[in-house]
Design an enzyme around this catalytic site. Structure first.
Site, PDB file in Angstrom:
ATOM      1  N   HIS A  29       6.362   1.772   4.311  1.00 24.10           N
ATOM      2  CA  HIS A  29       5.946   0.590   4.065  1.00 24.10           C
ATOM      3  C   HIS A  29       5.832   0.491   2.389  1.00 24.10           C
ATOM      4  O   HIS A  29       4.612   1.138   1.820  1.00 24.10           O
ATOM      5  CB  HIS A  29       4.592   0.816   4.490  1.00 24.10           C
ATOM      6  CG  HIS A  29       4.550   0.814   6.411  1.00 24.10           C
ATOM      7  ND1 HIS A  29       4.874   2.354   6.708  1.00 24.10           N
ATOM      8  CD2 HIS A  29       5.608  -0.175   7.382  1.00 24.10           C
ATOM      9  CE1 HIS A  29       4.834   2.179   7.878  1.00 24.10           C
ATOM     10  NE2 HIS A  29       4.954   0.926   8.500  1.00 24.10           N
ATOM     11  N   LEU A  30       6.409  -0.528   1.687  1.00 30.05           N
ATOM     12  CA  LEU A  30       6.402  -0.734   0.319  1.00 30.05           C
ATOM     13  C   LEU A  30       5.655  -2.015  -0.099  1.00 30.05           C
ATOM     14  O   LEU A  30       4.770  -1.898  -1.000  1.00 30.05           O
ATOM     15  CB  LEU A  30       7.419  -1.165  -0.218  1.00 30.05           C
ATOM     16  CG  LEU A  30       8.658  -0.139  -0.279  1.00 30.05           C
ATOM     17  CD1 LEU A  30       9.721  -0.636  -0.726  1.00 30.05           C
ATOM     18  CD2 LEU A  30       8.142   1.269  -0.575  1.00 30.05           C
ATOM     19  N   ASP A  45       7.866  -2.320  13.821  1.00 31.68           N
ATOM     20  CA  ASP A  45       6.962  -1.483  13.434  1.00 31.68           C
ATOM     21  C   ASP A  45       6.061  -1.067  14.483  1.00 31.68           C
ATOM     22  O   ASP A  45       6.430  -0.304  15.047  1.00 31.68           O
ATOM     23  CB  ASP A  45       6.310  -1.534  11.883  1.00 31.68           C
ATOM     24  CG  ASP A  45       5.454  -1.175  11.188  1.00 31.68           C
ATOM     25  OD1 ASP A  45       6.736   0.586  11.050  1.00 31.68           O
ATOM     26  OD2 ASP A  45       4.734  -0.297  10.996  1.00 31.68           O
ATOM     27  N   ASP A  59       6.836   8.078   7.278  1.00 33.67           N
ATOM     28  CA  ASP A  59       6.286   6.852   8.064  1.00 33.67           C
ATOM     29  C   ASP A  59       5.083   6.571   6.750  1.00 33.67           C
ATOM     30  O   ASP A  59       4.384   6.937   6.919  1.00 33.67           O
ATOM     31  CB  ASP A  59       5.520   7.331   9.126  1.00 33.67           C
ATOM     32  CG  ASP A  59       4.788   6.101  10.168  1.00 33.67           C
ATOM     33  OD1 ASP A  59       5.204   5.036   9.377  1.00 33.67           O
ATOM     34  OD2 ASP A  59       4.535   6.173  10.592  1.00 33.67           O
ATOM     35  N   GLY A  89      -2.478   6.002   9.025  1.00 38.99           N
ATOM     36  CA  GLY A  89      -1.596   6.687   7.971  1.00 38.99           C
ATOM     37  C   GLY A  89      -1.162   7.580   6.469  1.00 38.99           C
ATOM     38  O   GLY A  89      -2.975   8.443   6.617  1.00 38.99           O
TER      39      GLY A  89
END
Length: 427
Positions: free
Chosen positions: A60-61, A150, A303, A322
């Site tokens: 995830h950018l 996602d 992830d 996360g």
């Protein structure tokens, strides 16, 4: 460029021996012992391990939309420091890749700011709502490599069935997050003894397993391929193994944290251990390691999910899920599984190179002559202490902070060009 005198480990070619790697015009030209290349720049790899560059299927950018968490520039620098040469960028709630405009933006920004390769992963449904299919053909034309909602499960079976049928027309792999939201309900960690002791609502493993079983049935009946992304329970492993033994086209990935940690890490309400899917029991952890070792679960994906300090420094139930894991993934796995004898080094490298490349249909993850020269040179003896304040990533949410790990990249090349050299980002 000649990478000289290292141990070359390339699972895609069943190669593990002392060898040199010759790179010409950005491609692998030759791999073998005692290569002589007059006039080539030589990088001494004595005492080092040379592998294909790592490829991550789940990163995830956060750009555009949540640049306070991460940007393409910071995230790809973190990737290089972790030994990655390519990452597949997933949607977030604020940045849903359900149209060609967002996909094209990411490709342009990655070309400008990216240190490693960035591949956009489009959304399965509009707004990742799970209700209406995104324009899959439009996403494919724009450059999406695959589609996934996602960590937002496509719970509606009819919608997922249509997605699998239509995606096949555009040769887009479907990456399915196996979770039944009704069974998961308001759970925030694994349902078990630890959740009870902490007084927190749990997510039963069956919430994952019923969707995994559904995807197996779809893959079998439709004759298509499904990739489970990611899995966390021992019973899911059994479902995957059963399906694969019967010839169903199914693959799966697992995260480093689910291979290394258990729900015990949540004790003390440590929000750095709050992830999705949740950390489960040691029996689940051991089953996942065994599944990677025997190839049942073929891919390891970081992830990478950087969060702001405010999103983690709150009560456990409200904290964001996360881990910012790009910079620690390989080293944590090498230290925690390879050096302890739980997982062969060849399997670790395969699961982070050739296997993810195969899932995404990329000619990467291999040192085959003619392939892009995406290469990582590792100092496996190099010992270091994880310091989240020194991360290139904006995320500081990492449960390995303060841990001593072994294994760091000495050099990373993308297309034959150094993006990391002597441990420092070179671009």
């Amino acid at each position: 460029m000649l990478l000289k005198g290292g141990r070359v480990l390339d699972p895609s070619n069943d190669l593990d021996s002392p060898a040199d790697v010759l790179i010409e015009r950005g491609l692998v030209a030759r791999v073998g012992p005692d290569i002589a290349a007059k006039g080539a720049e030589v990088f001494d790899c004595s005492g080092l391990l040379v592998t294909p560059g790592l490829l991550d299927t789940k990163v995830h950018l956060n750009e555009p939309g949540r640049e306070d968490r991460e940007t393409i520039a910071t995230g790809t620098r973190a990737a290089a420091l972790g030994g990655y040469t390519a990452v597949a960028c997933r949607s977030t709630q604020e940045m849903v890749m359900d149209n060609q405009t967002v996909v094209q933006f990411i490709r342009r920004r990655a070309a400008r700011d990216g240190v490693v390769r960035v591949f956009p992963i489009g959304a399965v449904t509009r707004g990742m709502s799970g209700k209406e299919l995104a324009e899959l053909g439009e996403l494919a034309v724009a450059g999406a490599l695959a589609v996934s909602d996602d960590d937002h499960p496509v719970a509606d079976a009819a919608v997922m069935r249509r997605a699998l049928v239509y995606s096949r027309m555009f040769e887009l792999p479907v990456l399915s997050f196996p979770l039944d939201p009704e069974l998961a309900a308001d759970g925030v960690m694994h349902e078990g003894r630890t959740s009870t002791e902490l007084g927190l609502p749990g997510i039963p493993s069956i919430a994952e397993e019923v969707i995994a079983a559904r995807e197996v049935i779809f893959a079998d009946s439709l004759g298509c391929h499904v990739h489970l992304s990611p899995v966390s329970s021992a019973d899911t492993v059994d479902i995957i193994r059963y399906a694969r033994e019967r010839g169903v086209s199914l693959s799966a990935e697992v995260t480093p944290h689910n291979l290394l940690l258990t729900d015990a890490a949540c004790e003390g309400y440590d929000t750095n251990a709050k992830v999705s899917p949740p950390l489960r029991t040691d029996a689940d952890r051991r089953a996942l390691v065994g599944a990677v070792a025997d190839g049942t679960v073929s891919v390891i994906a970081s992830d990478h999910s950087p969060c702001t300090v405010a999103e983690k420094q709150t009560e456990f139930a409200r904290a964001a899920d996360g881990i910012a894991g790009l910079e620690t993934a390989f080293a944590a796995l090498y230290t925690g599984l390879v050096l302890t004898g739980e997982l062969p080094l060849e399997r670790l490298v395969r699961a982070m190179t050739a296997a993810p490349a195969k899932v995404l249909g990329l000619a990467l993850g291999s040192l085959t002559p003619g392939y892009p020269a995406d290469v990582t040179v590792w100092d496996l003896a190099g010992e270091w202490t994880v310091d989240v304040e020194a991360f290139a990533s904006k995320g500081r949410n990492n449960p390995f902070h303060g841990k001593r790990l072994k294994g760091r990249p000495a050099a990373v090349l993308v297309g034959g060009r150094f993006v990391l050299r002597n441990g420092e980002v070179a671009v």
